[in-house]
Write an enzyme that holds these catalytic residues in place. Structure first.
Site, short mmCIF file in Angstrom:
data_model
loop_
_atom_site.label_atom_id
_atom_site.label_comp_id
_atom_site.label_asym_id
_atom_site.label_seq_id
_atom_site.Cartn_x
_atom_site.Cartn_y
_atom_site.Cartn_z
CG PHE A 149 77.06 44.58 42.34
CD1 PHE A 149 75.75 45.47 42.24
CD2 PHE A 149 77.98 44.77 41.74
CE1 PHE A 149 76.07 46.62 41.84
CE2 PHE A 149 78.25 46.33 41.20
CZ PHE A 149 77.24 47.01 41.11
CD GLU A 397 83.20 46.44 46.95
OE1 GLU A 397 82.53 47.10 45.77
OE2 GLU A 397 82.44 45.76 47.24
N GLY A 398 86.78 48.50 42.93
CA GLY A 398 87.48 49.49 42.35
C GLY A 398 89.10 49.64 42.71
#
Length: 578
Positions: A149, A397-398
């Site tokens: 990703f 993931e943030g």
């Protein structure tokens, strides 16, 4: 823009509403599933015990190929993928159990799997056409190739809406030409399938504007160049690899666009919304191993004539790890149940799970190393590795800072809609910080719930449930006062937003443990539920104290002083360094 009216438990809390039907009863496996999962996990555990040596993987910064092959044979790379695409068809709860088990053995291995499974192929499943799914999902589910990703860029991490990679229509009108630079992409150097994102021109309001588009790239396409690969150079998760990718005049056919041109931001954010649950499950698994190692050391290490576990200041640390792991696990599997149920906006819940579980894992690793003392600092013990591995969880993931802002802003967004300008002011920062929400607040409170939880729980839990109702009122009052006081400028009140977020995190943790303990109480003898009752009551007391403190700080605080101190520190060093 609101695209669907989906209920959300946590967002309703900001409006003082307890949508108890979303969280009660606590999700439990249907008949027969527990036995199936137990057999699967037993086989997986035997394989992991035989093949995974976390210390060696960390030292050599590599995972042997036979480990990945063994995981592929067990269907790990296609856990949740539907069986028609050669996956196992597991639920999100079942998938989380597997991620937890892998993370118990090695954090880096869990990152490799999550990079592939939680985010690498998720967009194809969510937004791909049937042809795209059949083209890419089976090979990924079988483990024939890994997936990546690729969103993060050197100058754009959390600021995902403003990435600089760019794709233009090809001169002959067939497909796109992609140029760009991505960084820290998991599995990138060996991925056969890469979901990536770039700015593209789209028409809006009669004029051309830039919007993010999602593409699926195959690893052997001309125009892809792998740059630096990070493995042993990292602080932790050294057995995993991250790499930078350069796209140089890469031709991308139209059938490799995910969803529609200009819809890539939605694709990316919804993938990450779900991916955060895998990270939370991995954090729970890692914390379990940390607890095992801490207990083993504390019971065998003797000082002053007795095991150090008998000293309160050591035993208290073990209790803390046990309690917070229990809470994180309860939150994770409550959220997995929401996702499996379908038709629910779970974006806040997964963000909350990620924030709490990642910080829990860091505290657990720090406490365990402290218990081990000087021995914990040495590489011949696992404690320093646990600490290094846990640190990335608050960034992946943030970042937790970004997610706290999201939790609060998304929570008060619909509360602010009584003033259209405030509602719009909130929606833009939510987009800019890289999270997407599909929740629509029902204007009629009675349509979604009330200020009281309409459920009955066992008497030992009733007091905690009443406290939950009371604390929900505090969150609602604080959120409403903040919006009324600061109006459009509320987006800049980050200290205050973090307090609202922390209140919501504690509330979700509290309802999760109440529900989990109630489920145990309903199926077990009362005395067997006593350990759970102790955990719930302890968390209720501690969470309540934090909520009370944050409530007070929403009214009276020293935020302006902190801003002055920070500004002075920056100015002082600019003078020295400038």
């Amino acid at each position: 823009m609101v695209t669907a009216e989906l209920p959300s438990f946590c967002k309703s809390l900001f409006s003082g509403v307890i949508a108890d039907d979303l969280v009660f009863p606590y999700p439990t496996p249907p008949p027969g599933e527990s036995e199936m999962m137990a057999a699967y996990l037993d086989d997986l555990s035997r394989f992991l015990d035989a093949k995974v040596d976390a210390a060696t993987f960390d030292r050599e910064a590599a995972i042997p190929e036979d480990v990945l092959e063994g995981l592929a044979e067990r269907g790990v790379f296609g856990l949740w993928v539907p069986t028609e695409y050669d996956g196992l068809g597991f639920s999100q709860a079942q998938t989380a159990r597997v991620m937890e088990r892998i993370a118990e053995r090695d954090a880096g291995l869990a990152v490799v799997v999550a990079s592939h499974l939680s985010i690498g192929i998720k967009g194809i499943h969510l937004y791909g056409t049937e042809e795209q799914r059949r083209r890419w999902l089976p090979q990924c589910a079988r483990g024939d190739t890994l997936a990546s990703f690729a969103l993060t860029e050197p100058e754009h991490g959390s600021d995902a809406a403003h990435i600089e990679s760019r794709a233009e229509r090809a001169p002959d009108g067939t497909g796109w030409v992609l140029d760009g630079h991505k960084i820290w992409i998991g599995n990138a150097h060996r991925a056969g399938v890469i979901t990536t994102f770039a700015q593209t021109p789209v028409e809006k309001g009669g004029r051309a504007v830039d919007r993010v588009t999602a593409f699926v790239i195959e690893g052997d396409q001309d125009g892809i160049e792998i740059g630096r690969i990070w493995a042993g150079e990292k602080l932790g998760i050294r057995s995993s690899t991250q790499a930078e990718i350069f796209f140089r005049g890469l031709r991308v056919p139209d059938d490799q666009v995910l969803d529609l041109p200009g819809h890539g931001f939605k694709v990316a954010m919804n993938v990450l919304n779900g991916g955060r649950l895998g990270l939370a499950a991995s954090a729970v698994g890692g914390a379990r191993t940390i607890l095992d190692h801490a207990v083993d050391f504390a019971t065998n290490r003797r000082q002053f004539g007795r095991p150090i576990v008998e000293f309160d200041l050591v035993g208290g640390k073990i209790a803390r790890i046990q309690l917070e792991t229990y809470v994180a696990e309860a939150m994770t599997y409550l959220t997995a149940g929401l996702i499996d149920r379908g038709g629910i906006d779970y974006s806040l819940e997964t963000a909350i799970c990620k924030v709490y579980a990642s910080e829990m894992a860091w505290r657990a690793a720090d406490d365990a190393l402290q218990i081990a003392g000087g021995r914990g600092y040495m590489r011949d013990r696992p404690f320093e590795r646990h600490l290094r591995d846990a640190r990335i969880l608050r960034i992946f993931e943030g970042t937790n800072e970004v997610l706290r802002a999201f939790i609060a802003l998304a929570g008060i967004e619909r509360l602010a809609d009584y003033l259209e300008s405030i509602g719009q002011a909130l929606r833009e920062p939510i987009k800019d910080i890289g999270v997407l929400t599909e929740f629509a607040f029902h204007r009629i409170r009675d349509a979604i719930g009330s200020r009281q939880a309409g459920v009955e729980v066992a008497e030992p839990l009733a007091g905690c449930l009443r406290q939950f109702e009371r604390f929900t009122g505090f969150l609602h009052e604080g959120a409403e006062a903040l919006v009324r006081t600061h109006r459009e400028e509320v987006v800049n009140e980050q200290f205050q937003l973090a307090r609202l977020a922390d209140m919501a995190i504690d509330l979700y943790g509290l309802i999760a443990v109440i529900g989990r303990a109630q489920a145990v109480f309903a199926r077990e003898a009362a005395e067997r539920a006593e350990p759970e009752i102790d955990l719930v009551r302890q968390f209720c007391r501690e969470a309540g104290a934090r909520i009370e403190q944050n409530r007070s700080l929403l009214v009276e605080n020293r935020d302006a002083r902190l801003r002055r101190i920070a500004a002075h520190a920056v100015a002082e060093r600019e003078g020295v360094l400038g």
